[in-house]
Design an enzyme around this catalytic site. Structure first.
Site, PDB file in Angstrom:
ATOM      1  N   GLU A 166     -29.078 -10.010   2.496  1.00  0.00           N
ATOM      2  CA  GLU A 166     -29.675 -11.429   2.350  1.00  0.00           C
ATOM      3  C   GLU A 166     -28.434 -12.089   1.532  1.00  0.00           C
ATOM      4  O   GLU A 166     -28.258 -11.687   0.372  1.00  0.00           O
ATOM      5  CB  GLU A 166     -31.063 -11.485   1.462  1.00  0.00           C
ATOM      6  CG  GLU A 166     -31.965 -10.645   2.108  1.00  0.00           C
ATOM      7  CD  GLU A 166     -32.478 -11.523   3.313  1.00  0.00           C
ATOM      8  OE1 GLU A 166     -32.360 -12.642   3.388  1.00  0.00           O
ATOM      9  OE2 GLU A 166     -33.268 -10.885   4.056  1.00  0.00           O
ATOM     10  N   CYS A 221     -30.193 -19.337  -3.006  1.00  0.00           N
ATOM     11  CA  CYS A 221     -29.663 -19.129  -1.743  1.00  0.00           C
ATOM     12  C   CYS A 221     -30.046 -20.032  -0.709  1.00  0.00           C
ATOM     13  O   CYS A 221     -29.258 -20.384   0.103  1.00  0.00           O
ATOM     14  CB  CYS A 221     -29.665 -17.560  -1.317  1.00  0.00           C
ATOM     15  SG  CYS A 221     -31.435 -17.414  -1.390  1.00  0.00           S
ATOM     16  N   LYS A 273     -30.439  -1.615  -8.681  1.00  0.00           N
ATOM     17  CA  LYS A 273     -29.485  -1.996  -9.570  1.00  0.00           C
ATOM     18  C   LYS A 273     -29.503  -3.532  -9.684  1.00  0.00           C
ATOM     19  O   LYS A 273     -29.146  -4.162  -8.656  1.00  0.00           O
ATOM     20  CB  LYS A 273     -27.957  -1.695  -9.031  1.00  0.00           C
ATOM     21  CG  LYS A 273     -26.905  -1.774  -9.850  1.00  0.00           C
ATOM     22  CD  LYS A 273     -25.597  -2.054  -9.619  1.00  0.00           C
ATOM     23  CE  LYS A 273     -25.273  -3.704  -9.322  1.00  0.00           C
ATOM     24  NZ  LYS A 273     -25.332  -4.315 -10.587  1.00  0.00           N
ATOM     25  N   GLU A 302     -20.646 -22.323  -0.666  1.00  0.00           N
ATOM     26  CA  GLU A 302     -21.804 -22.445  -1.329  1.00  0.00           C
ATOM     27  C   GLU A 302     -21.365 -22.603  -3.053  1.00  0.00           C
ATOM     28  O   GLU A 302     -20.739 -21.995  -3.205  1.00  0.00           O
ATOM     29  CB  GLU A 302     -22.242 -21.108  -1.325  1.00  0.00           C
ATOM     30  CG  GLU A 302     -23.701 -20.754  -1.899  1.00  0.00           C
ATOM     31  CD  GLU A 302     -24.396 -19.556  -1.858  1.00  0.00           C
ATOM     32  OE1 GLU A 302     -23.573 -18.455  -1.899  1.00  0.00           O
ATOM     33  OE2 GLU A 302     -25.412 -19.310  -1.713  1.00  0.00           O
TER      34      GLU A 302
END
Ligand code: NAD
Length: 450
Positions: A228, A262, A153, A352
């Site tokens: 992750e 990331c 996906k 983040e």
């Protein structure tokens, strides 16, 4: 229900796709389930050959796939070319790994004990929009190499490269049903994959928030999960480092992919005695970064992925920054390179941002550098800049992060393990380590007693 896919640099429509729902997801899982017995039975050398053929097709379509990725994400074409190059390398690597990931014989009394590495079955792979095909390949390579079948996906914003890859997989001779791509919402297609009783494992890359939902959802069927997730990585610069080199490299460690990475080293920790000089060099290096048309070979930073994401990024910059770069006028979800002086307690240093915003934070000594770097719920990546080799190793051992680099900001390679500590997730991708999480170990004891 359709989905409009935009080019973030021009805001023009690239495609209009059908948006899949639960029914289409179930059909893809059923197709993957039906394809599993034959795929796991393919002889290892043949499975390797098929993966190698896919790698070669990715190479042959390198420019086409790079253009698709660049236009769909708004990333500079030079970066997209590098990523698609890595996709091919990933499939080559796992083609070579098929027959090198094997069981053991273990000395026991009264017989022979051996282990097998069994495929899991149907694996659901859920990936984000920042490195769409690259991250998909990190999961597809080991999943397929180990004999699993897959439902992938892609993120809703960026499904085009995954759809093209599915065509190439068929062209490579990988049987129908082995690699299925379902384009739809995370809360519908993603959730269904997570809860589906016929899906044995979820390989997920995305935000920590959604990662938590994946864990919760997977509990119902005790699914295997690898995650992750987000990061807030530190770039630790000691006063004894080559400051020119560290400052020249730092912008790319956080503004690459417009900060939507990331691994972005978005907290730049600098020893106080070198802080002013480093800040001066960093501003200069950031000023020189080429921001503009992603299709231009020389461009180093493009726009953000969407208007909504730009709003989120902008919300982090509340005060006049140390430096704010230029952006093109006109359409596109542009946001300038931004350097902010901060403390590690500020929101900008804790959350983040996932945009081109870096926080500069001073530290007094090695102990404080380690304490600040670790003072975050995340633990994905990071860098250490120093000329003192012993210090480099000491700090590397002390940092709570999965992927570090010394006198470099580069820590992602096809053959080396990648993944996070703490709330950056668990499980490792890439290298031989990734194969562990796409197989189950089966232990068999055979009595040799008369
Ligand atoms: P996201 O978590 O919003 O989405 C990731 C994927 O999950 C998408 O395909 C999305 O459709 C799907 N999803 C969303 N809600 C879901 C739900 N309820 N159930 C199942 N699936 C769902 O992340 P994003 O905005 O696409 O990507 C950015 C995030 O990804 C950042 O936090 C970044 O740090 C992280 N990321 C991590 C890595 C890594 O390797 N650690 C790499 C790249 C990106």
């Amino acid at each position: 229900m359709t989905l409009t896919i935009l080019n973030p640099a021009t805001e023009q429509r690239l495609a209009q796709l059908e948006r899949a729902g639960v029914e289409e997801t179930d059909a893809a899982v059923a197709a993957a389930r039906a394809a599993f017995p034959a795929w796991r039975a393919v002889a290892p050398t043949d499975r390797a050959r098929l993966l190698r053929r896919l790698a070669t097709l990715v190479e042959e379509h390198h420019e086409e796939l790079s253009r698709i990725e660049s236009r769909n994400v708004g990333k500079p074409i030079s970066g997209a070319r590098g990523e698609i190059g890595m996709v091919a390398q990933v499939f080559h690597f796992y083609a070579g790994a098929v027959d090198k990931h094997h069981g053991e014989t273990i000395p026991v009394a009264g017989g022979v004990d051996l282990t097998f590495r069994e495929p899991l079955g149907v694996v659901g792979l859920i990936v984000p929009w920042n490195f769409p095909l690259n991250i998909a390949s990190w999961k597809l390579g080991p999943a397929l190499a180990c004999g699993n079948t897959v439902v992938l996906k892609p993120a809703e914003l960026t499904p085009l490269s995954a759809l093209r890859l599915a065509d190439l997989a068929l062209e490579a001779g990988i049987p129908e049903g082995v690699l299925n791509v379902v384009v739809g919402k995370g809360s519908v297609v993603g959730r269904r994959l997570i809860e589906h009783p016929d899906v044995a494992k979820i390989g997920f890359t995305g935000s920590t928030e959604v990662g938590q939902e994946v864990m919760r959802g997977a509990a119902g069927t005790v699914k295997r999960v690898t995650l992750e997730l987000g990061g807030k990585s530190a770039n630790v610069v000691f006063a004894d480092a080559d400051l020119e080199q560290a400052a020249a490299a730092a912008p790319y460690a956080v503004f690459d992919n417009a900060g939507q990475d990331c691994c972005a080293r978005s907290r730049i920790l600098v020893e106080r005695s070198a802080y002013d000089r480093f800040a001066e060099l960093l501003v200069e290096a950031t000023r020189n970064l080429r921001v503009g048309d992603p299709e231009d070979d020389a461009t180093e930073m493009g726009p953000l992925v969407s208007a909504a994401h730009r709003e989120t990024v902008a919300s982090f910059v509340e005060e006049e920054p140390l430096f704010r770069g230029e952006i093109p006028e006109g359409p596109g979800f542009w946001y300038p390179c931004t350097l902010v002086e901060a403390s590690n307690q500020d929101r900008i240093a804790r959350e983040e941002v996932f945009g081109p915003v870096a926080a500069l934070i001073p530290f007094a000594d090695e102990a404080e550098a380690i304490a600040l770097a670790n003072d975050t719920p995340y633990g994905l990546s990071g860098s250490i800049w120093t000329r003192d080799g012993a210090r480099a190793l000491r700090v590397a051992r002390a940092l709570e992060a999965g992927v570090l680099s010394v006198n470099s900001n580069s820590s992602v390679r096809v053959s080396t393990p990648f993944g996070g500590f703490k709330q950056s997730g668990f499980g490792r991708e890439l290298g031989m380590h990734a194969l562990e999480s796409y197989t189950e170990i089966k232990n068999v004891f055979i009595s040799t007693e008369e």
